[in-house]
Design a protein around this motif. Structure first.
Motif, PDB file in Angstrom:
ATOM      1  N   ALA A  23       0.830  -1.206   0.000  1.00  0.00           N
ATOM      2  CA  ALA A  23       0.000   0.000   0.000  1.00  0.00           C
ATOM      3  C   ALA A  23       0.864   1.255   0.000  1.00  0.00           C
ATOM      4  O   ALA A  23       0.553   2.244  -0.681  1.00  0.00           O
ATOM      5  CB  ALA A  23      -0.940  -0.011   1.202  1.00  0.00           C
ATOM      6  N   TYR A  24       1.967   1.222   0.747  1.00  0.00           N
ATOM      7  CA  TYR A  24       2.851   2.384   0.814  1.00  0.00           C
ATOM      8  C   TYR A  24       3.510   2.652  -0.546  1.00  0.00           C
ATOM      9  O   TYR A  24       3.660   3.807  -0.961  1.00  0.00           O
ATOM     10  CB  TYR A  24       3.913   2.153   1.887  1.00  0.00           C
ATOM     11  N   VAL A  25       3.896   1.580  -1.236  1.00  0.00           N
ATOM     12  CA  VAL A  25       4.488   1.735  -2.568  1.00  0.00           C
ATOM     13  C   VAL A  25       3.480   2.319  -3.546  1.00  0.00           C
ATOM     14  O   VAL A  25       3.813   3.174  -4.386  1.00  0.00           O
ATOM     15  CB  VAL A  25       5.001   0.374  -3.083  1.00  0.00           C
ATOM     16  N   LEU A  26       2.222   1.895  -3.449  1.00  0.00           N
ATOM     17  CA  LEU A  26       1.181   2.360  -4.376  1.00  0.00           C
ATOM     18  C   LEU A  26       0.806   3.820  -4.162  1.00  0.00           C
ATOM     19  O   LEU A  26       0.115   4.411  -5.001  1.00  0.00           O
ATOM     20  CB  LEU A  26      -0.065   1.483  -4.249  1.00  0.00           C
ATOM     21  N   VAL A  41      -5.731   1.946   7.398  1.00  0.00           N
ATOM     22  CA  VAL A  41      -7.034   1.268   7.336  1.00  0.00           C
ATOM     23  C   VAL A  41      -6.881  -0.112   6.692  1.00  0.00           C
ATOM     24  O   VAL A  41      -7.459  -1.098   7.157  1.00  0.00           O
ATOM     25  CB  VAL A  41      -8.066   2.118   6.569  1.00  0.00           C
ATOM     26  N   LEU A  42      -6.111  -0.192   5.594  1.00  0.00           N
ATOM     27  CA  LEU A  42      -5.877  -1.491   4.943  1.00  0.00           C
ATOM     28  C   LEU A  42      -5.185  -2.461   5.887  1.00  0.00           C
ATOM     29  O   LEU A  42      -5.477  -3.664   5.885  1.00  0.00           O
ATOM     30  CB  LEU A  42      -5.030  -1.295   3.679  1.00  0.00           C
ATOM     31  N   PHE A  43      -4.268  -1.927   6.690  1.00  0.00           N
ATOM     32  CA  PHE A  43      -3.573  -2.748   7.690  1.00  0.00           C
ATOM     33  C   PHE A  43      -4.579  -3.338   8.675  1.00  0.00           C
ATOM     34  O   PHE A  43      -4.553  -4.546   8.967  1.00  0.00           O
ATOM     35  CB  PHE A  43      -2.547  -1.873   8.416  1.00  0.00           C
ATOM     36  N   PHE A  44      -5.486  -2.520   9.175  1.00  0.00           N
ATOM     37  CA  PHE A  44      -6.488  -2.991  10.142  1.00  0.00           C
ATOM     38  C   PHE A  44      -7.469  -3.960   9.489  1.00  0.00           C
ATOM     39  O   PHE A  44      -7.799  -5.008  10.057  1.00  0.00           O
ATOM     40  CB  PHE A  44      -7.246  -1.788  10.715  1.00  0.00           C
ATOM     41  N   MET A 100      -7.886   0.116  -5.922  1.00  0.00           N
ATOM     42  CA  MET A 100      -8.335  -1.110  -5.269  1.00  0.00           C
ATOM     43  C   MET A 100      -7.993  -2.326  -6.123  1.00  0.00           C
ATOM     44  O   MET A 100      -7.544  -3.360  -5.604  1.00  0.00           O
ATOM     45  CB  MET A 100      -9.856  -1.033  -5.035  1.00  0.00           C
ATOM     46  N   VAL A 101      -8.169  -2.220  -7.440  1.00  0.00           N
ATOM     47  CA  VAL A 101      -7.837  -3.325  -8.349  1.00  0.00           C
ATOM     48  C   VAL A 101      -6.333  -3.582  -8.337  1.00  0.00           C
ATOM     49  O   VAL A 101      -5.884  -4.739  -8.255  1.00  0.00           O
ATOM     50  CB  VAL A 101      -8.318  -3.011  -9.792  1.00  0.00           C
ATOM     51  N   TYR A 102      -5.532  -2.512  -8.414  1.00  0.00           N
ATOM     52  CA  TYR A 102      -4.080  -2.650  -8.362  1.00  0.00           C
ATOM     53  C   TYR A 102      -3.646  -3.353  -7.077  1.00  0.00           C
ATOM     54  O   TYR A 102      -2.850  -4.312  -7.090  1.00  0.00           O
ATOM     55  CB  TYR A 102      -3.398  -1.275  -8.430  1.00  0.00           C
ATOM     56  N   PHE A 103      -4.175  -2.841  -5.958  1.00  0.00           N
ATOM     57  CA  PHE A 103      -3.760  -3.360  -4.655  1.00  0.00           C
ATOM     58  C   PHE A 103      -4.123  -4.835  -4.493  1.00  0.00           C
ATOM     59  O   PHE A 103      -3.281  -5.667  -4.131  1.00  0.00           O
ATOM     60  CB  PHE A 103      -4.397  -2.531  -3.529  1.00  0.00           C
ATOM     61  N   LEU A 104      -5.394  -5.182  -4.767  1.00  0.00           N
ATOM     62  CA  LEU A 104      -5.848  -6.554  -4.541  1.00  0.00           C
ATOM     63  C   LEU A 104      -5.203  -7.540  -5.515  1.00  0.00           C
ATOM     64  O   LEU A 104      -4.905  -8.687  -5.139  1.00  0.00           O
ATOM     65  CB  LEU A 104      -7.372  -6.629  -4.646  1.00  0.00           C
ATOM     66  N   SER A 105      -4.976  -7.095  -6.757  1.00  0.00           N
ATOM     67  CA  SER A 105      -4.352  -7.980  -7.743  1.00  0.00           C
ATOM     68  C   SER A 105      -2.915  -8.308  -7.345  1.00  0.00           C
ATOM     69  O   SER A 105      -2.507  -9.481  -7.333  1.00  0.00           O
ATOM     70  CB  SER A 105      -4.365  -7.334  -9.128  1.00  0.00           C
ATOM     71  N   LEU A 106      -2.177  -7.259  -7.022  1.00  0.00           N
ATOM     72  CA  LEU A 106      -0.773  -7.476  -6.626  1.00  0.00           C
ATOM     73  C   LEU A 106      -0.683  -8.239  -5.300  1.00  0.00           C
ATOM     74  O   LEU A 106       0.139  -9.135  -5.139  1.00  0.00           O
ATOM     75  CB  LEU A 106      -0.052  -6.128  -6.501  1.00  0.00           C
ATOM     76  N   TYR A 107      -1.569  -7.887  -4.379  1.00  0.00           N
ATOM     77  CA  TYR A 107      -1.517  -8.524  -3.062  1.00  0.00           C
ATOM     78  C   TYR A 107      -1.870 -10.007  -3.135  1.00  0.00           C
ATOM     79  O   TYR A 107      -1.262 -10.833  -2.445  1.00  0.00           O
ATOM     80  CB  TYR A 107      -2.455  -7.812  -2.081  1.00  0.00           C
ATOM     81  N   SER A 108      -2.839 -10.367  -3.968  1.00  0.00           N
ATOM     82  CA  SER A 108      -3.220 -11.779  -4.081  1.00  0.00           C
ATOM     83  C   SER A 108      -2.053 -12.614  -4.599  1.00  0.00           C
ATOM     84  O   SER A 108      -1.805 -13.726  -4.104  1.00  0.00           O
ATOM     85  CB  SER A 108      -4.429 -11.939  -5.004  1.00  0.00           C
ATOM     86  N   VAL A 109      -1.307 -12.078  -5.578  1.00  0.00           N
ATOM     87  CA  VAL A 109      -0.150 -12.803  -6.123  1.00  0.00           C
ATOM     88  C   VAL A 109       0.962 -12.890  -5.078  1.00  0.00           C
ATOM     89  O   VAL A 109       1.530 -13.964  -4.830  1.00  0.00           O
ATOM     90  CB  VAL A 109       0.377 -12.111  -7.394  1.00  0.00           C
ATOM     91  N   LEU A 110       1.270 -11.754  -4.442  1.00  0.00           N
ATOM     92  CA  LEU A 110       2.347 -11.727  -3.459  1.00  0.00           C
ATOM     93  C   LEU A 110       2.012 -12.576  -2.229  1.00  0.00           C
ATOM     94  O   LEU A 110       2.888 -13.245  -1.663  1.00  0.00           O
ATOM     95  CB  LEU A 110       2.630 -10.282  -3.032  1.00  0.00           C
ATOM     96  N   ASN A 111       0.743 -12.568  -1.824  1.00  0.00           N
ATOM     97  CA  ASN A 111       0.343 -13.352  -0.666  1.00  0.00           C
ATOM     98  C   ASN A 111       0.434 -14.852  -0.961  1.00  0.00           C
ATOM     99  O   ASN A 111       0.825 -15.643  -0.089  1.00  0.00           O
ATOM    100  CB  ASN A 111      -1.086 -12.987  -0.251  1.00  0.00           C
ATOM    101  N   TYR A 112       0.080 -15.240  -2.178  1.00  0.00           N
ATOM    102  CA  TYR A 112       0.185 -16.651  -2.559  1.00  0.00           C
ATOM    103  C   TYR A 112       1.647 -17.092  -2.552  1.00  0.00           C
ATOM    104  O   TYR A 112       1.983 -18.188  -2.081  1.00  0.00           O
ATOM    105  CB  TYR A 112      -0.426 -16.859  -3.941  1.00  0.00           C
TER     106      TYR A 112
END
Length: 456
Positions: A23-26, A41-44, A100-112
């Motif tokens: 989120a900070y990078v974005l 907020v995203l952290f919480f 939101m699309v950028y964040f969730l798309s990147l996060y889903s890949v990185l989290n996996y």
């Protein structure tokens, strides 16, 4: 048992770091509309999503396909929470649809990818942790190969197999773990570092209940393969999975995970304050202690939780050759049992009497607390020679991390002359422990120190 309850917390914290960094990078991409408040907020929301999606359940047991399904479910919950929060919080939570699309798309890949690496390297990482649990396996030859291999390779085993005892095969050997003969089992568990005993024996020919009792008396958790017995045992127990086996763990105490976390936070905060006081006190004490030419800090190997060795620090209150003289004074020991104590100890220096009476000699131990060898409140750590004389019953006092203060210290320690009475106080503390008990003991310790009660 506390290690099992912290797996999900550790995983959630790793993911929260990933959320915050991404989120900070974005923020640098203007079309995402992400600002610093958004990151918080995203952290919480991550922790809320982690909980309601059940992401941590069976994390180490599931394969990559199931992990993908779990990740998708988690991301859907996260997206819904972000949408609702954006609607209700309005300007307090700013994020564009594209952001939101950028964040969730990147996060889903990185989290996996994160889940893949955590599963791959967790077993290696946790074995190198200071608090890694040492497990002793007790089994029979007919079950050794299958169970031992599982326990050595599975990710969901809360520790590492350090020793095995094959009861019906005295000549058994293994290249990865120590082999303990049947007749040396109790001695090994009493004087070695054992946090948990895993029992996988056929119920025919073995008294499982007696095996459990032998180790419970030491305060050691005992985990048993459910297939080894067909009757219910009336003890405190937890049923769970381990290395693909259904097992039940017997323990004298199952502590609240939130209290365990609170205890460590209290230790860290208290240690920081204590080290500041230690630094100030050392400006005055160090020159006085070193007048006899010896070091200001006394360092000694002591025994910690379940038999672990660690270096224990105090301001030196005795003469330089105090340990060499100790053997000559054993006849004047006023404590019966596994501890040395004497009145008017001739080894204590002039400044030593003062720092003992005021408990200033304890200040360097806050370093032991900070690095996790000790706690603010616990049981007093014995010396190696004292520990070597312990009985199985006495070892139970070491089932808890040692502390700077404890129930013994606030209960008139100078009047106690039998080590078994010390053990009873320690066991009473261990059996009734909550975080509130620690606060109570700390407050009473302040009173005892100020009144100079019980110290010699």
């Amino acid at each position: 048992m506390e290690g099992r309850g912290l797996y999900n917390i550790t995983l959630a914290l790793l993911q929260s770091i990933l959320v915050s960094l991404l989120a900070y990078v974005l923020i640098a991409i203007s079309e995402t509309d992400i600002v610093l408040n958004t990151v918080f907020v995203l952290f919480f929301l991550h922790f809320v999503t982690f909980y309601i999606s059940g992401y941590g359940k069976d994390f180490f047991k599931r394969g990559q396909y199931v992990e993908l399904v779990k990740t998708i479910k988690y991301i859907i919950f996260y997206a819904l929470l972000i949408s609702f929060s954006s609607f209700f919080l309005k300007e307090k939570f700013v994020i564009s649809r594209r952001g939101m699309v950028y964040f969730l798309s990147l996060y889903s890949v990185l989290n996996y990818l994160l889940s893949f690496f955590v599963k791959k390297y967790w077993r290696i990482f946790k074995h190198n942790l200071k608090g890694s649990r040492n497990i002793l396996l007790i089994t029979a030859m007919s079950r050794t190969e299958k169970v031992l291999d599982r326990l050595l390779t599975a990710n969901d085993v809360p520790g590492r197999i350090v020793a095995v005892s094959v009861l019906d095969m005295p000549e058994f050997t293994h290249d990865k773990v120590a082999v303990v003969p049947r007749e040396q089992l109790l001695s090994y568990a009493t004087h070695g570092v054992v946090d948990e005993v895993f029992v996988n024996l056929p119920s025919e020919g073995y008294d499982i209940e007696t095996v459990i009792s032998q180790f419970e008396i030491m305060g050691i958790d005992v985990t048993v393969n459910l297939n080894t017995f067909d009757k219910s045992l009336g003890r405190d127990k937890q049923i769970h999975g381990m290395a693909g086996l259904n097992v039940v763990t017997f323990s004298t105490n199952f502590y609240n995970p939130s209290h365990i976390i609170a205890k460590r936070i209290l230790d860290i905060c208290g240690a920081i304050v204590g080290l500041l006081l230690c630094g100030i006190a050392s400006l005055f004490l160090v020159p006085l202690i070193r007048k006899d030419g010896g070091p200001a800090i006394f360092a000694q190997t002591r025994i910690g939780k379940n038999g672990r060795h660690f270096t224990f620090y105090k301001f030196r209150s005795m003469c330089i050759d105090a340990e060499d003289i100790k053997d000559q004074l054993m006849e004047q020991n006023t404590m019966q049992g596994g501890m040395f104590k004497m009145d008017n100890d001739p080894r204590v220096t002039k400044i030593g009497h003062f720092i003992r009476k005021t408990s200033l000699d304890e200040l360097p131990q806050f370093w032991n607390v900070l690095i996790g060898d000790m706690s603010l409140v616990g049981t007093r750590p014995p010396t190696i020679d004292e520990y070597e004389k312990y009985t199985p019953e006495q070892k139970r006092r070491l089932s808890f991390k040692p502390g700077i203060t404890g129930l013994w210290q606030i209960s008139g320690r100078s009047a106690i002359t039998n080590f078994d009475d010390v053990v009873k106080l320690d066991v009473a503390y261990i059996d009734g422990w909550t975080i509130w008990k620690d606060f109570e003991i700390l407050l009473k310790t302040v009173k005892v120190v100020l009144m100079r009660d019980g110290a010699k």
